[in-house]
Design a protein around this motif. Sequence first.
Motif, PDB file in Angstrom:
ATOM      1  N   LEU A  11       0.918  -1.071   0.423  1.00 19.72           N
ATOM      2  CA  LEU A  11      -0.060   0.284  -0.171  1.00 19.72           C
ATOM      3  C   LEU A  11       1.305   1.016  -0.146  1.00 19.72           C
ATOM      4  O   LEU A  11       0.824   2.054  -0.662  1.00 19.72           O
ATOM      5  N   ILE A  12       2.316   1.325   0.613  1.00 20.37           N
ATOM      6  CA  ILE A  12       3.319   2.289   1.054  1.00 20.37           C
ATOM      7  C   ILE A  12       3.587   2.425  -0.404  1.00 20.37           C
ATOM      8  O   ILE A  12       3.135   3.467  -1.420  1.00 20.37           O
ATOM      9  N   GLU A  13       3.423   1.533  -1.515  1.00 17.28           N
ATOM     10  CA  GLU A  13       4.468   1.535  -3.120  1.00 17.28           C
ATOM     11  C   GLU A  13       3.291   2.043  -3.230  1.00 17.28           C
ATOM     12  O   GLU A  13       3.558   2.851  -4.180  1.00 17.28           O
ATOM     13  N   ILE A  14       2.376   1.608  -3.387  1.00 17.36           N
ATOM     14  CA  ILE A  14       1.191   2.445  -3.798  1.00 17.36           C
ATOM     15  C   ILE A  14       1.348   3.533  -4.072  1.00 17.36           C
ATOM     16  O   ILE A  14       0.524   4.136  -5.001  1.00 17.36           O
ATOM     17  N   GLY A  63      -1.536   4.281  -8.841  1.00 16.88           N
ATOM     18  CA  GLY A  63      -3.011   3.066  -8.524  1.00 16.88           C
ATOM     19  C   GLY A  63      -3.244   1.736  -8.255  1.00 16.88           C
ATOM     20  O   GLY A  63      -4.374   0.810  -9.159  1.00 16.88           O
ATOM     21  N   THR A  64      -1.326   1.451  -8.722  1.00 16.97           N
ATOM     22  CA  THR A  64      -1.332  -0.158  -9.334  1.00 16.97           C
ATOM     23  C   THR A  64      -0.300   0.117  -8.755  1.00 16.97           C
ATOM     24  O   THR A  64       0.723   0.681  -8.443  1.00 16.97           O
ATOM     25  N   VAL A  65       0.355  -1.471  -9.162  1.00 16.61           N
ATOM     26  CA  VAL A  65       1.230  -1.950  -8.521  1.00 16.61           C
ATOM     27  C   VAL A  65       2.003  -3.157  -9.045  1.00 16.61           C
ATOM     28  O   VAL A  65       0.334  -3.815  -9.251  1.00 16.61           O
ATOM     29  N   GLY A  66       3.150  -3.715  -9.691  1.00 16.88           N
ATOM     30  CA  GLY A  66       3.013  -4.840 -10.726  1.00 16.88           C
ATOM     31  C   GLY A  66       3.773  -5.583  -9.421  1.00 16.88           C
ATOM     32  O   GLY A  66       4.200  -4.860  -8.179  1.00 16.88           O
ATOM     33  N   VAL A  67       3.187  -6.954  -9.558  1.00 15.50           N
ATOM     34  CA  VAL A  67       4.231  -7.567  -8.722  1.00 15.50           C
ATOM     35  C   VAL A  67       5.283  -9.392  -9.409  1.00 15.50           C
ATOM     36  O   VAL A  67       4.702  -8.940 -10.379  1.00 15.50           O
ATOM     37  N   LEU A  68       6.028  -9.360  -8.800  1.00 14.21           N
ATOM     38  CA  LEU A  68       7.432  -9.670  -9.413  1.00 14.21           C
ATOM     39  C   LEU A  68       7.572 -10.728  -8.509  1.00 14.21           C
ATOM     40  O   LEU A  68       7.478 -10.804  -7.102  1.00 14.21           O
TER      41      LEU A  68
END
Length: 321
Positions: free
Chosen positions: A221-224, A230-235
């Motif tokens: 949530l901090i990264e977003i 409003g989004t984040v990629g997951v690696l």
Amino acid sequence: MTKKYLATACRVIRIEAAALEELSISLNDTFDHAIELLLNGTGRVIVSGMGKSGHIARKIAATFASTGTPAHFVHPAEASHGDLGMMAQGDVALVLSNSGETPELSNLITYTRRFSIPMIGVASNPTSTLLSQSDVALVLPAAQEACGTGIVPTSSTTMTLALGDALAIALMEHRSFTPEHFRKFHPGGKLGVRLSRVADLMHTDNRVPLVSATTSMADTLIEITQKSFGTVGVLDSKAQLIGIISDGDLRRNMEGLLEQTAGQVMTPNPATISPDALAEKALSLMNQRKITCLFVVKNDNPRVVVGLLHIHDCLRAGLDQ
């Protein structure tokens, strides 16, 4: 009164359309010879004409230049006062004159003959000075001028313009001129916008919101929030994209959200796009999928993230949604 004017407009267009049809039928092997002469030139195409033909010449030169054939317009009257120096061996001259006897062209024609500069002449009189002196003579058919009196250049200039376009497109197709090449000559305006690539608009490096699958949702949530997309990629553990977390994913996982990891909340296999794709294609994909972001991935590895494109980036650039 309106119908009278409309009838005139329709008559003019029909006459000029008929002239273009005559031109199409009249073309022969000399057109191929003209293209070969242009292709063999090692310099620029010098396009010239006087009066109305001069206006058409300017347009043809601009079309050549924007489609991969270096060209510029030389005014025949100015040529007699120093601008002949703009022509050099290796150039090819394309000279326009409906009558073929335009006095202002005489010095320019003489210059091309003296210094062995190949010349393509365009005129309606096959025995005219211009065409008789040309290396390749493109003869315009004796089509009716649309003015009805034969004194106003209308059909003749339309045919000359179309012939110039035909030369430019033939050269363009021979050189396999692509939209990417076209974009290099049209960086501004609507054409430039439509031919923008994703790489020109995307966000890169630390501006791209990314977390690992094992990252806690508190840190996610901090990264977003920090990246503001409003989004984040997951690696995964190999730093390859395996999912995405959007506002919708957060709402669907509100219960016990902070006890989960990014890998548990994400939507797998997100839509992606390559950096070389047209931005217009990216916008179309976002509209089609009803999403606001696309992660940009390497051309040779569709799971390695190199950037992020937001729909607002496309709109700010001037693309129509």
